[in-house]
Write an enzyme that holds these catalytic residues in place. Sequence first.
Site, mmCIF file in Angstrom:
data_model
loop_
_atom_site.group_PDB
_atom_site.id
_atom_site.type_symbol
_atom_site.label_atom_id
_atom_site.label_comp_id
_atom_site.label_asym_id
_atom_site.label_seq_id
_atom_site.Cartn_x
_atom_site.Cartn_y
_atom_site.Cartn_z
ATOM 1 N N ASP A 179 -6.717 -19.919 -10.892
ATOM 2 C CA ASP A 179 -6.981 -19.385 -12.232
ATOM 3 C C ASP A 179 -5.720 -18.813 -12.855
ATOM 4 O O ASP A 179 -4.926 -18.147 -12.182
ATOM 5 C CB ASP A 179 -8.045 -18.287 -12.163
ATOM 6 C CG ASP A 179 -9.376 -18.793 -11.620
ATOM 7 O OD1 ASP A 179 -9.516 -20.027 -11.468
ATOM 8 O OD2 ASP A 179 -10.260 -17.962 -11.350
ATOM 9 N N LYS B 151 -10.594 -4.450 -18.391
ATOM 10 C CA LYS B 151 -10.241 -5.856 -18.146
ATOM 11 C C LYS B 151 -10.693 -6.788 -19.257
ATOM 12 O O LYS B 151 -9.911 -7.585 -19.782
ATOM 13 C CB LYS B 151 -10.823 -6.328 -16.802
ATOM 14 C CG LYS B 151 -10.475 -7.783 -16.496
ATOM 15 C CD LYS B 151 -11.004 -8.236 -15.147
ATOM 16 C CE LYS B 151 -10.650 -9.703 -14.902
ATOM 17 N NZ LYS B 151 -11.137 -10.181 -13.593
ATOM 18 N N ASP C 146 -9.102 -22.353 -18.135
ATOM 19 C CA ASP C 146 -7.854 -22.012 -17.440
ATOM 20 C C ASP C 146 -8.081 -21.815 -15.940
ATOM 21 O O ASP C 146 -7.271 -21.188 -15.266
ATOM 22 C CB ASP C 146 -7.223 -20.757 -18.046
ATOM 23 C CG ASP C 146 -8.084 -19.517 -17.872
ATOM 24 O OD1 ASP C 146 -9.290 -19.660 -17.604
ATOM 25 O OD2 ASP C 146 -7.563 -18.396 -18.003
#
Length: 592
Positions: free
Chosen positions: A270, A360, A525
Amino acid sequence: ALNVDFMRTHGCQVQQEALQHADLSTVFDGLNVLGRIPWRIQKDMLNVAQKLWEDGIVIGEIPAKHDFVLPPKPIKPEMRKGVDYKDKESPGYKEAMLEYNAYRAASVKYNRIYQRNMDLRSLRCALLLKLNQAEKFKNFESIYFPCNIDFRGRAYPVPPHLSNVGSDLSRGLLTFKESKPLGPRGLYWLKVHLANFAGADKMSFDDRAKFVDKNMDHVRAAVADPFGNDKWWMELDDPLQGLSTCTEIVKAIDSGDPESYECSLPVHMDGSCNGLQHYAALGRDRVGAKAVNLCQFDEPQDVYIGVMEEVIRRVAEEAATTLTIDDSDPDKLTKAEKEKLKCNRAAKLVNGHIDRGVVKRTVMTSVYGVTFIGARKQIQEKIEEKLEGQGLDVDDIEHEIHSACGYLASVTMDVMGELFQGARQTMNWLATCARLISSEGQPVAWISPIGVPAVQPYRLKKPFTVLTLIQTIVLTNNSDSLPIHRQRQVTAFPPNYVHSLDSSHMLMTALEMDRRGLAFSAVHDSFWTHACDVDEMNEILRETFIDLYDRPLLEELKRSWELRYPTLEFPDIPKRGDLDINEVKKAPYFFQ
């Protein structure tokens, strides 16, 4: 067969016309690579998921089988006779307001629990649809997920319920059909894969493998009896994928020859806050590149920790401040005094509750145009979890939490703006250009590096309300004849442009993996391949990233606009930093 459009245009005629004149050969080839990978259902994991649901075990994406207890719906108090509602000092007015405020608080609590139950019912439906699909396909030797793209070029599987783009449940149920020997490094990457699910992804790859070795008793216990006394696997971030990886690790070791063990489980690599990685590459921003692992380090850099530490410092400083403002009569306070009190109380409420998880999502989505309201909602979800864990009734202090999370969202976004000035400059340049184009009444359009013509579809929609005997239905007109939504055209363009770059990188990687005869799948991604091929995939994804950013992308973008809008004067491209994009080759944690 079901006819599916190549692009999800949502009826945008301008977008459809642009596709007719574009060279889409690279995109077609890339989507074919993704769509022809054969998959199969892991029957043992399907049995585990079904038992989790049947036994009412709430973990990961498995929701509770029962609703929360919903209190009686509050009844709005009627206006009291004989009360002068203009006299705010009268006893009757104060009693009436106490009754009304109690009603409002009860209504907020009722509505929150009602919405939670609605969310639970939606989650149960989604779960049962996935389990039903898996049950139907469990005996198929191969299943396939054909893909199409959105207007930015991002690829998505066409099946809506069960696919590798789905939740932990979907991914845990699926594996490649083809098995390959693990080879000399496959078992190592399986251990790293498991450590990532266990939240041990802030250490070096070697330390992640050692982490799994130290927890091998838990790994073996999970495989021997998933529903035994050892619940270690159930506490993983992605429990079903974690259990599936545990199974492969144990089987490989117990085979006596791990290098020859045939494994079909895909291993993920990732991007490290991938949106910021693309901004750092665009602006050759060395400071930003170091924060998101575009440069070489012995251990991964954690951009979320950096933001978290600065947010904690600022909140603690505010919480330690003692204000001397007399708030006994709020009506006499100035606007500035009210704001100081609000911030100070908010800081005191959230101080000590801030960790990496709280900031986050806001950091991740900041480069994708998250608004203040969106950031506050993200943070509030995490703060409420923490307060509930301490036994507090978050419904009773909902107003205070809402205010505190608004304060925390502001602090987080301020820190982001200061730490990532390079990304902010590029983002502002893109937004300024979009504002110029939208001022002409035109949608913002561009061509992605792999040839996808992108046209932003945002227009001022006209809703129509239709009343029926049963319900009220709102219909929306999405015609291209409607004027563009200028604000959305501006705010959405920077994240949409970056999405067109990350989709280009992914499809470029897919094509090179296919050229070398390697299996490849991806979720934006997050790049997937067999455990034995991870090292080669890591090499390829770096090479394609460098190929992408060897091009003067912003200059090409500006030049295309200048040709299309000769009367507009676009600002100069922000000055680039001194980052050498080739450093990515030596950056071990670029993808991890």
